[in-house]
Design a protein around this motif. Sequence first.
Motif, PDB file in Angstrom:
ATOM      1  N   TYR A 158      15.284 -17.484  -5.409  1.00 34.61           N
ATOM      2  CA  TYR A 158      16.461 -16.856  -5.980  1.00 34.61           C
ATOM      3  C   TYR A 158      16.465 -15.368  -5.665  1.00 34.61           C
ATOM      4  CZ  TYR A 158      15.951 -21.206  -8.454  1.00 34.61           C
ATOM      5  OH  TYR A 158      15.766 -22.524  -8.745  1.00 34.61           O
ATOM      6  N   TRP A 159      17.635 -14.885  -5.237  1.00 30.89           N
ATOM      7  CA  TRP A 159      17.762 -13.488  -4.803  1.00 30.89           C
ATOM      8  C   TRP A 159      18.995 -12.841  -5.390  1.00 30.89           C
ATOM      9  CZ3 TRP A 159      14.330 -10.877  -1.638  1.00 30.89           C
ATOM     10  CH2 TRP A 159      13.298 -11.646  -1.099  1.00 30.89           C
ATOM     11  N   GLY A 160      18.886 -11.533  -5.630  1.00 28.86           N
ATOM     12  CA  GLY A 160      20.046 -10.759  -6.002  1.00 28.86           C
ATOM     13  C   GLY A 160      20.756 -10.231  -4.771  1.00 28.86           C
ATOM     14  N   GLN A 161      21.824  -9.471  -4.995  1.00 28.48           N
ATOM     15  CA  GLN A 161      22.645  -8.960  -3.899  1.00 28.48           C
ATOM     16  C   GLN A 161      22.130  -7.628  -3.351  1.00 28.48           C
ATOM     17  OE1 GLN A 161      25.257 -10.693  -2.450  1.00 28.48           O
ATOM     18  NE2 GLN A 161      24.248 -12.258  -3.697  1.00 28.48           N
ATOM     19  N   GLY A 162      21.261  -6.977  -4.090  1.00 30.96           N
ATOM     20  CA  GLY A 162      20.668  -5.747  -3.595  1.00 30.96           C
ATOM     21  C   GLY A 162      21.316  -4.495  -4.152  1.00 30.96           C
ATOM     22  N   THR A 163      20.555  -3.410  -4.136  1.00 33.12           N
ATOM     23  CA  THR A 163      21.057  -2.096  -4.528  1.00 33.12           C
ATOM     24  C   THR A 163      20.478  -1.070  -3.555  1.00 33.12           C
ATOM     25  OG1 THR A 163      21.282  -0.547  -6.393  1.00 33.12           O
ATOM     26  CG2 THR A 163      19.175  -1.697  -6.217  1.00 33.12           C
ATOM     27  N   GLN A 164      21.322  -0.170  -3.081  1.00 34.59           N
ATOM     28  CA  GLN A 164      20.923   0.770  -2.028  1.00 34.59           C
ATOM     29  C   GLN A 164      20.221   1.988  -2.615  1.00 34.59           C
ATOM     30  OE1 GLN A 164      21.234   0.536   1.394  1.00 34.59           O
ATOM     31  NE2 GLN A 164      20.127   2.483   1.530  1.00 34.59           N
ATOM     32  N   VAL A 165      19.114   2.336  -2.004  1.00 33.24           N
ATOM     33  CA  VAL A 165      18.385   3.562  -2.337  1.00 33.24           C
ATOM     34  C   VAL A 165      18.349   4.439  -1.096  1.00 33.24           C
ATOM     35  CG1 VAL A 165      16.144   4.531  -2.960  1.00 33.24           C
ATOM     36  CG2 VAL A 165      16.988   2.487  -4.124  1.00 33.24           C
ATOM     37  N   THR A 166      18.804   5.679  -1.244  1.00 30.55           N
ATOM     38  CA  THR A 166      18.808   6.631  -0.133  1.00 30.55           C
ATOM     39  C   THR A 166      18.078   7.891  -0.572  1.00 30.55           C
ATOM     40  OG1 THR A 166      20.929   5.777   0.650  1.00 30.55           O
ATOM     41  CG2 THR A 166      20.216   7.932   1.473  1.00 30.55           C
ATOM     42  N   VAL A 167      17.039   8.242   0.176  1.00 28.23           N
ATOM     43  CA  VAL A 167      16.236   9.421  -0.131  1.00 28.23           C
ATOM     44  C   VAL A 167      16.407  10.422   1.001  1.00 28.23           C
ATOM     45  CG1 VAL A 167      13.955  10.290  -0.730  1.00 28.23           C
ATOM     46  CG2 VAL A 167      14.591   7.938  -1.323  1.00 28.23           C
ATOM     47  N   SER A 168      16.880  11.589   0.667  1.00 30.47           N
ATOM     48  CA  SER A 168      17.085  12.622   1.674  1.00 30.47           C
ATOM     49  C   SER A 168      15.933  13.607   1.655  1.00 30.47           C
ATOM     50  CB  SER A 168      18.404  13.349   1.433  1.00 30.47           C
ATOM     51  OG  SER A 168      18.430  13.902   0.128  1.00 30.47           O
ATOM     52  N   ASP A 177       0.808  -1.224   0.000  1.00 32.27           N
ATOM     53  CA  ASP A 177       0.000   0.000   0.000  1.00 32.27           C
ATOM     54  C   ASP A 177       0.841   1.273   0.000  1.00 32.27           C
ATOM     55  OD1 ASP A 177      -2.760  -1.238   2.087  1.00 32.27           O
ATOM     56  OD2 ASP A 177      -2.327  -1.463  -0.049  1.00 32.27           O
ATOM     57  N   SER A 178       1.959   1.257   0.671  1.00 31.41           N
ATOM     58  CA  SER A 178       2.745   2.477   0.840  1.00 31.41           C
ATOM     59  C   SER A 178       3.370   2.982  -0.459  1.00 31.41           C
ATOM     60  CB  SER A 178       3.840   2.262   1.888  1.00 31.41           C
ATOM     61  OG  SER A 178       4.707   1.218   1.485  1.00 31.41           O
ATOM     62  N   VAL A 179       3.407   2.150  -1.512  1.00 32.41           N
ATOM     63  CA  VAL A 179       4.021   2.592  -2.767  1.00 32.41           C
ATOM     64  C   VAL A 179       3.015   2.683  -3.914  1.00 32.41           C
ATOM     65  CG1 VAL A 179       6.179   1.517  -2.052  1.00 32.41           C
ATOM     66  CG2 VAL A 179       4.705   0.322  -3.695  1.00 32.41           C
ATOM     67  N   LYS A 180       1.782   2.320  -3.662  1.00 31.89           N
ATOM     68  CA  LYS A 180       0.771   2.375  -4.723  1.00 31.89           C
ATOM     69  C   LYS A 180       0.640   3.792  -5.260  1.00 31.89           C
ATOM     70  CE  LYS A 180      -2.061  -1.551  -3.291  1.00 31.89           C
ATOM     71  NZ  LYS A 180      -3.371  -1.980  -2.720  1.00 31.89           N
ATOM     72  N   GLY A 181       0.630   3.896  -6.574  1.00 34.36           N
ATOM     73  CA  GLY A 181       0.528   5.192  -7.221  1.00 34.36           C
ATOM     74  C   GLY A 181       1.865   5.897  -7.394  1.00 34.36           C
ATOM     75  N   GLU A 234      11.185   7.681   3.765  1.00 32.88           N
ATOM     76  CA  GLU A 234      10.897   6.329   4.266  1.00 32.88           C
ATOM     77  C   GLU A 234      11.073   5.239   3.217  1.00 32.88           C
ATOM     78  OE1 GLU A 234       8.953   9.042   4.517  1.00 32.88           O
ATOM     79  OE2 GLU A 234       6.828   8.527   4.310  1.00 32.88           O
ATOM     80  N   ASP A 235      11.355   5.620   1.976  1.00 31.42           N
ATOM     81  CA  ASP A 235      11.672   4.621   0.957  1.00 31.42           C
ATOM     82  C   ASP A 235      13.142   4.200   1.006  1.00 31.42           C
ATOM     83  OD1 ASP A 235       9.549   6.469  -1.267  1.00 31.42           O
ATOM     84  OD2 ASP A 235       9.063   4.594  -0.240  1.00 31.42           O
ATOM     85  N   THR A 236      13.913   4.879   1.832  1.00 34.66           N
ATOM     86  CA  THR A 236      15.323   4.530   1.965  1.00 34.66           C
ATOM     87  C   THR A 236      15.483   3.102   2.454  1.00 34.66           C
ATOM     88  OG1 THR A 236      15.998   6.813   2.393  1.00 34.66           O
ATOM     89  CG2 THR A 236      17.450   5.063   3.214  1.00 34.66           C
ATOM     90  N   ALA A 237      16.238   2.295   1.702  1.00 32.02           N
ATOM     91  CA  ALA A 237      16.399   0.886   2.038  1.00 32.02           C
ATOM     92  C   ALA A 237      17.329   0.236   1.029  1.00 32.02           C
ATOM     93  CB  ALA A 237      15.057   0.154   2.023  1.00 32.02           C
TER      94      ALA A 237
END
Length: 122
Positions: A111-121, A61-65, A88-91
Amino acid sequence: QDQLVESGGGSVQAGGSLRLSCAASRYTYMGYGLGWYRQSAGKERESVAVLYKGGVTRYVDSVKGRFTISKENAKNTLYLQMDSLKAEDTAMYYCAADDSPSALWAGRGNYWGQGTQVTVSS
């Protein structure tokens, strides 16, 4: 070999946009549902968006739209377009694949990837 590789993370100001990519092997891309997940410091991993094999999508719900999950068959790549980003999308964002719809949304993909960092200021 089943392999998922994320890219596209970075730092952005609140209100900005990023597009994450997840490159998959042909086998994984064609045979499984795919999803995006995130985990921020001190919190459990949560499912953000999934794209089931039949093409149906589902979002938390928090990302809809604001977020859109899609894929490009010619490149075996899954995307997550993220607009109107909030602090709050920082993760760390991960992509995953599984052939079970319930497992995919529950974040129990095989199966999983290694991840990519997102930082929102803000």
